[in-house]
Design a protein around this motif. Structure first.
Motif, short mmCIF file in Angstrom:
data_model
loop_
_atom_site.label_atom_id
_atom_site.label_comp_id
_atom_site.label_asym_id
_atom_site.label_seq_id
_atom_site.Cartn_x
_atom_site.Cartn_y
_atom_site.Cartn_z
N ILE A 128 23.28 16.91 -64.80
CA ILE A 128 22.50 18.14 -64.72
C ILE A 128 21.86 18.35 -66.02
O ILE A 128 20.70 18.40 -66.09
CB ILE A 128 23.22 19.46 -64.32
N LEU A 129 22.65 18.30 -67.03
CA LEU A 129 22.21 18.62 -68.49
C LEU A 129 21.07 17.39 -68.72
O LEU A 129 20.24 17.81 -69.34
CB LEU A 129 23.17 18.83 -69.37
N THR A 130 21.39 16.27 -68.57
CA THR A 130 20.81 14.99 -68.82
C THR A 130 19.22 15.16 -68.01
O THR A 130 18.10 14.92 -68.62
CB THR A 130 21.27 13.75 -68.64
N ALA A 131 19.28 15.46 -66.76
CA ALA A 131 18.17 15.58 -65.98
C ALA A 131 17.35 16.64 -66.44
O ALA A 131 16.00 16.61 -66.60
CB ALA A 131 18.68 15.97 -64.49
N LEU A 132 17.90 17.91 -66.89
CA LEU A 132 17.10 18.75 -67.44
C LEU A 132 16.42 18.30 -68.94
O LEU A 132 15.20 18.98 -68.96
CB LEU A 132 18.03 20.02 -67.64
N ALA A 133 17.12 17.71 -69.64
CA ALA A 133 16.47 17.28 -70.72
C ALA A 133 15.58 16.36 -70.53
O ALA A 133 14.28 16.18 -71.24
CB ALA A 133 17.51 16.56 -71.66
N THR A 224 7.21 24.29 -59.60
CA THR A 224 7.23 24.95 -60.92
C THR A 224 6.94 26.77 -61.06
O THR A 224 7.35 27.25 -62.10
CB THR A 224 6.24 24.18 -62.10
N GLU A 225 6.38 27.19 -60.00
CA GLU A 225 6.12 28.51 -60.08
C GLU A 225 7.43 29.12 -60.00
O GLU A 225 7.56 30.54 -60.22
CB GLU A 225 5.29 28.92 -58.77
N ILE A 226 8.44 28.81 -59.25
CA ILE A 226 9.79 29.32 -59.23
C ILE A 226 10.22 29.62 -60.55
O ILE A 226 10.63 30.75 -61.23
CB ILE A 226 10.95 28.54 -58.62
N PHE A 227 10.23 28.54 -61.45
CA PHE A 227 10.75 28.83 -62.96
C PHE A 227 9.80 29.56 -63.80
O PHE A 227 10.18 30.28 -64.61
CB PHE A 227 10.74 27.26 -63.49
N GLU A 228 8.71 29.37 -63.59
CA GLU A 228 7.64 30.55 -64.19
C GLU A 228 7.98 32.04 -63.83
O GLU A 228 7.96 32.86 -64.63
CB GLU A 228 6.06 30.25 -63.74
N ALA A 229 8.11 32.18 -62.57
CA ALA A 229 8.36 33.64 -62.02
C ALA A 229 9.65 34.14 -62.77
O ALA A 229 9.95 35.14 -63.03
CB ALA A 229 8.64 33.52 -60.52
N ALA A 230 10.65 33.11 -62.91
CA ALA A 230 12.16 33.57 -63.55
C ALA A 230 12.03 33.84 -64.87
O ALA A 230 12.26 34.84 -65.69
CB ALA A 230 13.15 32.31 -63.47
N ARG A 239 20.91 32.37 -68.01
CA ARG A 239 20.76 33.07 -66.65
C ARG A 239 19.65 32.53 -65.73
O ARG A 239 19.92 32.25 -64.46
CB ARG A 239 20.07 34.68 -66.74
N LYS A 240 18.77 31.67 -66.39
CA LYS A 240 17.92 30.93 -65.52
C LYS A 240 18.53 29.79 -64.80
O LYS A 240 18.48 29.43 -63.63
CB LYS A 240 16.81 30.41 -66.43
N PHE A 241 19.60 29.09 -65.55
CA PHE A 241 20.33 27.89 -65.04
C PHE A 241 21.08 28.67 -63.96
O PHE A 241 20.99 27.79 -62.72
CB PHE A 241 21.07 27.42 -66.17
N TYR A 243 21.46 31.31 -61.95
CA TYR A 243 20.77 32.11 -60.90
C TYR A 243 19.63 31.51 -60.45
O TYR A 243 19.13 32.02 -59.17
CB TYR A 243 20.45 33.51 -61.45
N VAL A 244 18.87 30.55 -61.03
CA VAL A 244 17.76 29.84 -60.62
C VAL A 244 18.05 28.30 -60.09
O VAL A 244 18.01 28.06 -59.17
CB VAL A 244 16.55 30.28 -61.38
N ILE A 245 18.19 27.55 -61.21
CA ILE A 245 18.32 26.09 -61.10
C ILE A 245 19.55 25.90 -60.32
O ILE A 245 19.31 24.85 -59.40
CB ILE A 245 18.43 25.56 -62.61
N PHE A 246 20.61 26.29 -60.61
CA PHE A 246 21.92 25.49 -59.85
C PHE A 246 21.80 26.11 -58.56
O PHE A 246 22.31 25.16 -57.85
CB PHE A 246 23.06 26.31 -60.50
N PRO A 247 21.51 27.09 -57.82
CA PRO A 247 21.48 27.34 -56.57
C PRO A 247 20.61 26.42 -55.72
O PRO A 247 20.73 26.08 -54.75
CB PRO A 247 20.88 29.00 -56.46
N LEU A 248 19.39 25.88 -56.82
CA LEU A 248 18.53 25.06 -56.00
C LEU A 248 19.05 23.69 -55.81
O LEU A 248 18.55 23.08 -54.95
CB LEU A 248 17.16 25.23 -56.68
N LEU A 249 19.95 23.44 -56.73
CA LEU A 249 20.61 22.02 -56.61
C LEU A 249 21.96 22.02 -55.91
O LEU A 249 22.88 21.15 -56.17
CB LEU A 249 21.02 21.64 -57.94
N ARG A 250 22.33 23.14 -55.18
CA ARG A 250 23.31 23.33 -54.36
C ARG A 250 23.73 22.04 -53.64
O ARG A 250 24.62 21.25 -53.51
CB ARG A 250 23.52 24.74 -53.46
N ARG A 251 22.63 21.68 -52.68
CA ARG A 251 22.88 20.45 -51.75
C ARG A 251 23.09 19.23 -52.64
O ARG A 251 23.80 18.34 -52.20
CB ARG A 251 21.81 20.27 -51.08
#
Length: 330
Positions: A128-133, A224-230, A239-241, A243-251
C-alpha cells in the motif's frame, strides 16, 4: 385473408400483412422453441454445451486436486503403516491423536502462524505504501513499476540461492556491510532468533512488487474527486488514509490477505532449501514437518493428518478474513 360479403370492405388479416411486409415466413412447428428469445438474444438449443467445454478443465481439477485431497484424508484415518501400497485397511483416529499430543506439532504450528501473519501484514503494508508513493510520481512511474516486476521473474529456488549468498555468516555481502559499519556479524538464517525473520523478509521481497501493482490499479480506479473532497474537508494524511483510502481498498486487501495468508500457512520451499527446518526448529513449518514424517520416518498417516489439520486452519482463517474485511455492499 379474412373477407366478408355484401357491402362490407375486405380487411386483410393483420398477421399475414405483417408477414409479407417483413418478408418473413412463420417457423416450422418443430423449430419454434429453438429460436425463442431469452434476455434479448437467442436461446442456446443445447443447454449442455457449456458444460461440455468445462468438462476437460473439471476432469483435470478432479484428477490433480480433488482426488489427491480425498486420498490424503482417507490415508489420515488409516492405522500406522497402512496406505503405503495403496490399500485401505480400516478407520482410526490414531494419527490425529498422535499429531495433537505431539509437542512438535504445537511448536511447528506456532512458527507457521507467526510466519504467515508477519508475511501477510508486511506485504500488505509495504504494498500500500509503495503504491501510494508511485501514484504521486509525475515522471518515470513506468520505470518503477517495471522494476517491481523483477522479483516475479526469479524462480523460488533461485531466490533461495540468492538470499543464501547474501546472508551467509562468513562470506555474505550483508555481513560485510555490517562489519564496515562497526556492527558485529549476524547469524541470520543460521541463528535461532533470526532465521524466521530472514525467511519473512525473503517472502516480502518476493511478493511486494506484485501486490503493489494490484493496489496501484485499485487506486487508479478511484475518482480523484474523492481525494479532493477529503482534502477540502480538512483531512490530514493519516485521517485521509484510514478514513478514505483504506476503506476504498478493502476488497483488494481481502484478496491479498486471503492469498498471502494461505500461501504463508503452506510454506515449504524456503525451509527445505535454506534452513531444513532449523536451526533448533525455528523454521520447522507444518508442511516441512509433514514431508519429514513421510520421507524420514515413513509415516504417511501422520503426515496426512498434519495436512488435514493445516487445511482446517486455512479454511478457518479464510472464513475469518471474509468476516472481518468484507464490504457492506458486497
Amino acid at each position: 385473408m379474412a373477407a366478408r360479403t355484401g357491402t362490407e370492405q375486405i380487411v386483410p388479416d393483420r398477421d399475414a400483412v405483417s408477414g409479407r411486409l417483413t418478408g418473413s415466413t412463420p417457423p416450422p412447428p418443430g423449430r419454434a422453441n429453438r429460436t425463442s428469445l431469452a434476455g434479448g438474444g437467442p436461446r442456446v438449443g443445447r443447454p449442455w454445451t457449456p458444460y461440455a467445454f468445462l468438462l476437460p478443465a473439471g476432469a483435470l481439477l478432479a484428477m490433480f486436486s480433488v482426488f489427491p485431497l480425498v486420498w490424503a484424508l482417507a490415508i489420515s484415518v488409516q492405522p500406522r503403516g497402512a496406505g503405503k501400497n495403496g490399500t485401505i485397511t480400516g478407520f482410526t483416529l490414531e494419527n490425529f491423536s498422535s499429531v495433537l499430543t505431539d509437542s512438535r506439532t504445537l511448536d511447528s504450528l506456532r512458527v507457521t502462524v507467526a510466519y504467515a501473519l508477519l508475511t501477510t501484514f508486511l506485504c500488505i503494508a509495504f504494498s500500500i505504501l509503495t503504491a501510494l508513493a508511485i501514484k504521486t510520481v509525475r515522471r518515470g512511474a513506468g520505470v518503477y513499476q517495471a522494476a517491481l516486476l523483477i522479483p516475479l521473474t526469479v524462480a523460488p529456488p533461485v531466490v533461495v540461492i540468492l538470499w543464501r549468498a547474501l546472508f551467509n555468516r562468513n562470506t555474505g555481502a550483508v555481513n560485510g556491510i555490517l562489519t564496515r559499519l562497526g556492527i558485529p556479524e549476524q547469524g541470520f538464517y543460521e541463528s535461532t532468533g533470526q532465521a524466521l525473520y530472514v525467511l519473512v523478509a525473503m517472502a516480502v521481497w518476493t511478493n511486494v512488487g506484485f501486490w503493489t501493482l494490484v493496489y496501484l490499479a485499485s487506486l487508479n480506479s478511484v475518482s480523484t474527486e474523492i481525494f479532493e473532497a477529503a482534502e477540502l474537508d480538512g483531512c490530514g494524511p493519516i485521517r485521509k488514509f484510514f478514513y478514505v483510502i483504506f476503506p476504498l481498498l478493502r476488497r483488494t486487501t481481502l484478496l491479498a490477505g486471503v492469498v498471502l495468508m494461505s500461501a504463508g500457512l503452506v510454506v515449504f520451499v524456503p525451509a527445505q532449501l535454506l534452513t531444513q527446518g532449523g536451526p533448533g526448529g525455528a523454521t520447522n513449518f507444518l508442511m516441512y514437518m509433514a514431508s519429514q514424517e513421510v520421507l524420514r520416518y515413513g509415516h504417511p498417516g501422520t503426515a496426512n493428518a498434519l495436512v488435514a489439520l493445516l487445511l482446517l486452519i486455512i479454511a478457518t482463517t479464510v472464513a475469518l478474513q471474509f468476516r472481518l474485511l468484507r464490504s457492506k455492499d458486497a
